[in-house]
Design an enzyme around this catalytic site. Sequence first.
Site, PDB file in Angstrom:
ATOM      1  N   GLU A 172       4.652  -1.574  -1.075  1.00 43.95           N
ATOM      2  CA  GLU A 172       4.908  -3.006  -0.839  1.00 43.95           C
ATOM      3  C   GLU A 172       6.215  -3.476  -1.466  1.00 43.95           C
ATOM      4  O   GLU A 172       6.264  -4.532  -2.116  1.00 43.95           O
ATOM      5  CB  GLU A 172       3.729  -3.849  -1.336  1.00 43.95           C
ATOM      6  CG  GLU A 172       2.465  -3.636  -0.539  1.00 43.95           C
ATOM      7  CD  GLU A 172       1.338  -4.600  -0.886  1.00 43.95           C
ATOM      8  OE1 GLU A 172       1.489  -5.400  -1.834  1.00 43.95           O
ATOM      9  OE2 GLU A 172       0.288  -4.540  -0.222  1.00 43.95           O
ATOM     10  N   GLU A 291      -3.663   0.242   3.468  1.00 47.00           N
ATOM     11  CA  GLU A 291      -4.460  -0.772   2.772  1.00 47.00           C
ATOM     12  C   GLU A 291      -5.019  -1.711   3.822  1.00 47.00           C
ATOM     13  O   GLU A 291      -4.266  -2.347   4.560  1.00 47.00           O
ATOM     14  CB  GLU A 291      -3.633  -1.573   1.752  1.00 47.00           C
ATOM     15  CG  GLU A 291      -3.266  -0.813   0.499  1.00 47.00           C
ATOM     16  CD  GLU A 291      -2.644  -1.707  -0.571  1.00 47.00           C
ATOM     17  OE1 GLU A 291      -3.067  -2.900  -0.680  1.00 47.00           O
ATOM     18  OE2 GLU A 291      -1.747  -1.238  -1.286  1.00 47.00           O
TER      19      GLU A 291
END
Length: 498
Positions: A172, A291
Amino acid sequence: MPSATITLDPAFTIAPVRRRTFGTFVEHMGRCVYTGIYEPGHATADEDGFRKDVLELTRELGVSVVRYPGGNFVSGYRWEDGVGPRAGRPRRLDLAWHSVETNEFGLDEFIRWCAKAGVEPMMAINLGTRGVQEALDLQEYANHPGGTALSDLREQHGASAYGIELWCLGNEMDGPWQIGHKTAEEYGRMAAETARAMRMIEPGLELVACGSSSSRMPTFGSWEQTVLRETYDFVDYISCHAYYGNDDGDTASFLGSAVNMDRFIDAVTATADAVGAERKSSKKIHISFDEWNVWYGDRSRRTDEDSDGWSVAPRRIEDEYNVTDAVVVGNLLISLLRHSDRVGVACLAQLANVIAPIMTERGGPAWRQPTFHPFAITSRLAAGQVLRVETDSPTVSTARYGDIAAVDAVATYDEGRLAVFLVNRSTEGPVEVSVDVSRAGVFSIAEGLAIHDEDGLATNSADHPDRVTPQAADAKLVDGRLTVTLPAVSWAAFSLAG
């Protein structure tokens, strides 16, 4: 009663079922590791301190691959803190989750745990506070057979080469919350340099570049394009992350979450293919949806700990899932299977305690959340080829996604055995579903299971671990047609045999 029809044919396939679709995620966050998968002194703990009750549930869940050690945690992690004798390991501040990390559990323990759980490790690299050299050091320690400083160190710690094949190049990095957050240009350049160097040691590694942390990010789309322009020749996957919740009480839209996942995957695939076209490349970049889950509350939510304190393994986002959440999880799995031509890896985040299908208490029991069941059933039944299905369904209106099909479905076919996965996203009432299976050569229902409850908010707990369990699903198979009535807000799976 409203009705829906589904048509399928084993001749029309999407792609093989990817076993890595059934991955999960272990991060050093909250109680996922400590008192989750690892608790020395627990009544079920083995010689390594691993909770055997959690290991058994992990195997029952049907997990294929586990991403580790993060997550936001990895962007400040020093991998070498978690290898070798435990007595010499340092305690560190974990800035990502405002905790103290003891490093009692690290890479060496994770690989041993994976072997016992029967899962493939997926290793994430710190590209937040670290870079190319540290990535190469980790690779040498983990994978080189011997005869170098770090591979010999691993052997001194009692282990032969770990042979990790699947690696995430950071986590991320588009997010301002991320330690070492970078622009797309900065990250893309670093990821390309890291990937190129790692392939100098092992050309056959599978590498994942960071995509957007959410399709809601203002840089979504442009981030993927910029990163892939730098990394296209060196990586195999671009990541997607998505969490879905019902904080605003808009249950109709929440039940339509898979529509968003479908659009997210299609958008990233289109962007990747556009970059490939620019480069006149025949290579296809696949998606690592590493995720995904239902998650209530914002990213900074604490469960019951003082956010100003620094403690070891505090409770963090230990969401209690209900029947409706389980139906959404089942539908998200339908979406992932439907995109098996491009989604090569997917990881339910996380495995234990932290927004997890498995819950534990320190010194106490482990139990299955309602979301455990659609994952375990889908992992067990999905095999062979994913089939294209044509669905004609009534619609339901949603505030977020407009009118969507009430019934969603996917099917798989393997050597005369057909698996059909169905969901009724309507809150208004049942839908009768008719599935034309005449071309599949199946004549009996081997198994039928459903997730449904009149109380859509029903949950499991340590005191009532089986309040929500799969129930037998009534269906008929007559003249090549499977007929089932799906109650409102329900998920079902059927195994049919020849």
